[in-house]
Motif scaffolding. Structure first.
Motif, PDB file in Angstrom:
ATOM      1  N   GLY A  19       0.790  -1.234   0.000  1.00 40.05           N
ATOM      2  CA  GLY A  19       0.000   0.000   0.000  1.00 40.05           C
ATOM      3  C   GLY A  19       0.816   1.275   0.000  1.00 40.05           C
ATOM      4  O   GLY A  19       0.307   2.340  -0.330  1.00 40.05           O
ATOM      5  N   ILE A  20       2.128   1.175   0.348  1.00 38.40           N
ATOM      6  CA  ILE A  20       2.921   2.397   0.474  1.00 38.40           C
ATOM      7  C   ILE A  20       3.118   3.093  -0.879  1.00 38.40           C
ATOM      8  O   ILE A  20       3.358   4.287  -0.950  1.00 38.40           O
ATOM      9  N   ALA A  21       2.963   2.326  -1.972  1.00 36.12           N
ATOM     10  CA  ALA A  21       3.136   2.930  -3.305  1.00 36.12           C
ATOM     11  C   ALA A  21       1.804   3.121  -4.040  1.00 36.12           C
ATOM     12  O   ALA A  21       1.773   3.592  -5.175  1.00 36.12           O
ATOM     13  N   ALA A  22       0.684   2.760  -3.370  1.00 34.25           N
ATOM     14  CA  ALA A  22      -0.629   2.758  -4.059  1.00 34.25           C
ATOM     15  C   ALA A  22      -1.299   4.133  -3.987  1.00 34.25           C
ATOM     16  O   ALA A  22      -2.361   4.293  -3.385  1.00 34.25           O
ATOM     17  N   ALA A  24      -2.715   6.254  -6.358  1.00 30.98           N
ATOM     18  CA  ALA A  24      -4.002   6.477  -7.051  1.00 30.98           C
ATOM     19  C   ALA A  24      -5.175   5.712  -6.414  1.00 30.98           C
ATOM     20  O   ALA A  24      -6.230   6.303  -6.156  1.00 30.98           O
ATOM     21  N   PRO A  25      -5.015   4.403  -6.108  1.00 34.82           N
ATOM     22  CA  PRO A  25      -6.140   3.689  -5.487  1.00 34.82           C
ATOM     23  C   PRO A  25      -6.559   4.276  -4.138  1.00 34.82           C
ATOM     24  O   PRO A  25      -7.756   4.349  -3.833  1.00 34.82           O
ATOM     25  N   ILE A  26      -5.567   4.693  -3.342  1.00 40.76           N
ATOM     26  CA  ILE A  26      -5.895   5.228  -2.014  1.00 40.76           C
ATOM     27  C   ILE A  26      -6.545   6.610  -2.142  1.00 40.76           C
ATOM     28  O   ILE A  26      -7.492   6.936  -1.405  1.00 40.76           O
ATOM     29  N   ALA A  27      -6.080   7.393  -3.117  1.00 39.19           N
ATOM     30  CA  ALA A  27      -6.730   8.696  -3.362  1.00 39.19           C
ATOM     31  C   ALA A  27      -8.186   8.473  -3.760  1.00 39.19           C
ATOM     32  O   ALA A  27      -9.092   9.194  -3.307  1.00 39.19           O
ATOM     33  N   ARG A  28      -8.432   7.453  -4.583  1.00 41.75           N
ATOM     34  CA  ARG A  28      -9.810   7.123  -5.014  1.00 41.75           C
ATOM     35  C   ARG A  28     -10.656   6.686  -3.807  1.00 41.75           C
ATOM     36  O   ARG A  28     -11.816   7.084  -3.680  1.00 41.75           O
ATOM     37  N   ALA A  29     -10.075   5.882  -2.932  1.00 42.39           N
ATOM     38  CA  ALA A  29     -10.801   5.418  -1.737  1.00 42.39           C
ATOM     39  C   ALA A  29     -11.212   6.610  -0.869  1.00 42.39           C
ATOM     40  O   ALA A  29     -12.361   6.687  -0.404  1.00 42.39           O
ATOM     41  N   ARG A  30     -10.306   7.567  -0.676  1.00 42.72           N
ATOM     42  CA  ARG A  30     -10.614   8.738   0.143  1.00 42.72           C
ATOM     43  C   ARG A  30     -11.701   9.590  -0.514  1.00 42.72           C
ATOM     44  O   ARG A  30     -12.584  10.124   0.157  1.00 42.72           O
ATOM     45  N   GLU A  31     -11.618   9.675  -1.845  1.00 46.94           N
ATOM     46  CA  GLU A  31     -12.618  10.414  -2.631  1.00 46.94           C
ATOM     47  C   GLU A  31     -14.016   9.830  -2.416  1.00 46.94           C
ATOM     48  O   GLU A  31     -15.006  10.552  -2.335  1.00 46.94           O
ATOM     49  N   LEU A  32     -14.060   8.475  -2.300  1.00 47.15           N
ATOM     50  CA  LEU A  32     -15.340   7.786  -2.106  1.00 47.15           C
ATOM     51  C   LEU A  32     -15.794   7.799  -0.646  1.00 47.15           C
ATOM     52  O   LEU A  32     -16.840   7.252  -0.309  1.00 47.15           O
ATOM     53  N   GLY A  33     -14.959   8.376   0.231  1.00 47.14           N
ATOM     54  CA  GLY A  33     -15.343   8.477   1.643  1.00 47.14           C
ATOM     55  C   GLY A  33     -14.893   7.318   2.507  1.00 47.14           C
ATOM     56  O   GLY A  33     -15.322   7.175   3.649  1.00 47.14           O
ATOM     57  N   LEU A  34     -14.014   6.433   1.966  1.00 51.59           N
ATOM     58  CA  LEU A  34     -13.506   5.321   2.785  1.00 51.59           C
ATOM     59  C   LEU A  34     -12.287   5.794   3.580  1.00 51.59           C
ATOM     60  O   LEU A  34     -11.513   6.622   3.102  1.00 51.59           O
ATOM     61  N   ALA A  35     -12.140   5.256   4.781  1.00 56.13           N
ATOM     62  CA  ALA A  35     -10.918   5.505   5.557  1.00 56.13           C
ATOM     63  C   ALA A  35      -9.891   4.445   5.162  1.00 56.13           C
ATOM     64  O   ALA A  35     -10.246   3.295   4.890  1.00 56.13           O
ATOM     65  N   VAL A  36      -8.606   4.834   5.118  1.00 61.83           N
ATOM     66  CA  VAL A  36      -7.548   3.887   4.730  1.00 61.83           C
ATOM     67  C   VAL A  36      -6.401   3.960   5.726  1.00 61.83           C
ATOM     68  O   VAL A  36      -5.879   5.038   6.019  1.00 61.83           O
ATOM     69  N   PRO A  45       8.370   5.428  -1.417  1.00 64.28           N
ATOM     70  CA  PRO A  45       8.532   6.038  -2.745  1.00 64.28           C
ATOM     71  C   PRO A  45       8.513   7.574  -2.637  1.00 64.28           C
ATOM     72  O   PRO A  45       8.185   8.114  -1.573  1.00 64.28           O
ATOM     73  N   PRO A  46       8.842   8.296  -3.735  1.00 65.75           N
ATOM     74  CA  PRO A  46       8.860   9.766  -3.665  1.00 65.75           C
ATOM     75  C   PRO A  46       7.513  10.351  -3.251  1.00 65.75           C
ATOM     76  O   PRO A  46       7.467  11.341  -2.523  1.00 65.75           O
ATOM     77  N   GLU A  47       6.410   9.727  -3.710  1.00 66.52           N
ATOM     78  CA  GLU A  47       5.081  10.235  -3.340  1.00 66.52           C
ATOM     79  C   GLU A  47       4.393   9.248  -2.409  1.00 66.52           C
ATOM     80  O   GLU A  47       4.286   8.066  -2.717  1.00 66.52           O
ATOM     81  N   ILE A  48       3.919   9.761  -1.275  1.00 63.15           N
ATOM     82  CA  ILE A  48       3.256   8.908  -0.277  1.00 63.15           C
ATOM     83  C   ILE A  48       1.747   8.998  -0.479  1.00 63.15           C
ATOM     84  O   ILE A  48       1.216  10.085  -0.732  1.00 63.15           O
ATOM     85  N   PRO A  49       1.021   7.880  -0.381  1.00 62.03           N
ATOM     86  CA  PRO A  49      -0.429   7.926  -0.610  1.00 62.03           C
ATOM     87  C   PRO A  49      -1.171   8.717   0.473  1.00 62.03           C
ATOM     88  O   PRO A  49      -0.715   8.786   1.619  1.00 62.03           O
ATOM     89  N   PRO A  50      -2.333   9.291   0.118  1.00 59.68           N
ATOM     90  CA  PRO A  50      -3.069  10.136   1.071  1.00 59.68           C
ATOM     91  C   PRO A  50      -3.940   9.319   2.031  1.00 59.68           C
ATOM     92  O   PRO A  50      -5.134   9.559   2.162  1.00 59.68           O
ATOM     93  N   ALA A  51      -3.331   8.337   2.711  1.00 62.33           N
ATOM     94  CA  ALA A  51      -4.083   7.492   3.647  1.00 62.33           C
ATOM     95  C   ALA A  51      -4.380   8.277   4.935  1.00 62.33           C
ATOM     96  O   ALA A  51      -3.726   9.279   5.225  1.00 62.33           O
ATOM     97  N   ASN A  52      -5.365   7.801   5.716  1.00 61.37           N
ATOM     98  CA  ASN A  52      -5.636   8.426   7.016  1.00 61.37           C
ATOM     99  C   ASN A  52      -4.473   8.208   7.974  1.00 61.37           C
ATOM    100  O   ASN A  52      -4.176   9.055   8.810  1.00 61.37           O
ATOM    101  N   ALA A  53      -3.836   7.034   7.863  1.00 65.68           N
ATOM    102  CA  ALA A  53      -2.673   6.747   8.702  1.00 65.68           C
ATOM    103  C   ALA A  53      -1.747   5.798   7.955  1.00 65.68           C
ATOM    104  O   ALA A  53      -2.216   4.938   7.212  1.00 65.68           O
ATOM    105  N   ILE A  54      -0.450   5.976   8.160  1.00 69.71           N
ATOM    106  CA  ILE A  54       0.542   5.084   7.558  1.00 69.71           C
ATOM    107  C   ILE A  54       1.465   4.586   8.659  1.00 69.71           C
ATOM    108  O   ILE A  54       2.068   5.389   9.380  1.00 69.71           O
ATOM    109  N   LEU A  55       1.526   3.271   8.808  1.00 71.92           N
ATOM    110  CA  LEU A  55       2.485   2.671   9.739  1.00 71.92           C
ATOM    111  C   LEU A  55       3.539   1.973   8.893  1.00 71.92           C
ATOM    112  O   LEU A  55       3.256   0.970   8.230  1.00 71.92           O
TER     113      LEU A  55
END
Length: 345
Positions: A19-22, A24-36, A45-55
């Motif tokens: 998930g650390i490189a995902a 686009a999918p995580i941005a889509r999930a947030r757009e749909l109102g899902l928590a990630v 990676p250079p760009e980190i996904p916009p998840a609610n939390a990253i461990l």
């Protein structure tokens, strides 16, 4: 997957070991109102996904005792902390520690920091495991002598491969059933299935390894490939099993002493190549794949290993860029199997 989760009314996606490189999918999930929540240990990676939390331990300083924790360890830490917060740790800590120990050794995580402390405790618990499926697997693998403690190599070479083989070439539900059942009969049946699937996996590996070596020798004899000039080996062949080519890549690294990228076609019309990569200590697989980022559909991994897929029309360009990266980072004297000396006696 994200669209399916949304359609099913899911509210939270929790990743494990990916998930650390995902982005686009995580941005889509947030757009749909899902928590990630992402739990992963792969390189950042250079760009980190916009998840609610990253461990991810790789976000910590390298001196942290948690830095070497594998994907299973990140999940373990979250699970234990969640159980503590809910006041529900009773009867959970032991079985979770057993699973942590299996996964940490099977994923070749460094046995330092918290990994070392927890694995040591877990090895003591495993011979009298509270999980029926682990008891059954220990029995099937011929390790049932409870008077002797389990050693890391027992997991690395006996238990780990039997679990791993199922995810590689069969239905992972078999292992999930084995590790979660309360029925002794089901546990033993699933452990026997793991045993049979692992034997099939060994045969597949042998066939593909022999075919890969024959191909490499022929290519070298005809001058089609020159490992000293390329400093990397890229092998792509049809009808190899995706699930085991990573193991074959490791064996080719041992044989030829160069980083190996091995792939096979994902579809019948051979438009997409999917594969695995294994490196040598002085070579960074993840950085090499990043060099090809605009040619790849997907890629990820860390310094020692990675996975990728790309359109087959890009094969020549991918090979050129990997060879360029290898030439930039490796000198010819490194292209041989190295012996690691721990101490001078």
């Amino acid at each position: 997957m994200v669209e399916d989760c949304y359609a099913d009314g899911v509210g939270l996606i929790l990743t494990v070991d990916n998930g650390i490189a995902a982005v686009a999918p995580i941005a889509r999930a947030r757009e749909l109102g899902l928590a990630v929540i992402v739990t992963d240990h792969h390189d950042i990676p250079p760009e980190i996904p916009p998840a609610n939390a990253i461990l991810n331990p790789k976000l910590l300083p390298e001196t942290s005792p948690y830095w070497g924790v594998a994907g299973v360890g990140v999940a373990y830490i979250l699970a234990v902390c969640l159980a503590q917060a809910l006041g529900r740790t009773q009867d959970l800590t032991g079985p979770l520690l057993e699973l942590f120990t299996l996964g940490t050794i099977a994923d070749l995580a460094p046995l330092v920091g918290v990994n070392r402390r927890w694995v040591r405790r877990g090895l003591g618990l495993l011979p009298r495991s509270q999980i029926l499926g682990i008891q059954a697997l220990i029995q099937v693998a011929g390790l049932a002598d409870q008077s002797k403690p389990l050693k890391p190599e027992h997991i690395g070479f006996r238990l780990g491969p039997r679990i791993n083989a199922v995810g590689r070439i069969s239905d992972p539900q078999i292992v999930i059933d084995m590790l979660t059942t309360d029925d002794v009969g089901v546990a033993l049946e699933r452990a026997m299935q793991c045993e049979q699937i692992n034997q099939t996996r060994q045969e597949l590996c042998q066939q593909i390894e022999e075919a890969a070596i024959a191909w490499c020798e022929h290519q070298q004899n005809t001058g089609a490939i020159n490992l000293t000039a390329d400093r990397v080996l890229l092998v792509v062949q049809p009808e190899w099993h995706h699930g085991v080519i990573g193991i074959v890549a490791s064996r080719l690294v041992e044989r030829y002493g160069v980083p190996v990228f091995i792939g096979t076609y994902e579809d019948e019309d051979q438009k997409i190549i999917r594969g695995s990569a294994r490196g040598i200590p002085e070579f960074n697989v993840f950085e090499a794949l990043q060099r090809c980022h605009d040619l790849m559909d997907k890629f990820g991994g860390h310094r020692a290993a990675g996975g990728f897929s790309f359109p087959s029309k890009h094969l020549r360009q991918v090979k050129t860029r990997l060879a360029n990266y290898a030439n930039d980072t490796l000198s010819v004297d490194l292209l041989k199997p190295l012996v690691t000396i721990d101490a001078q006696a």
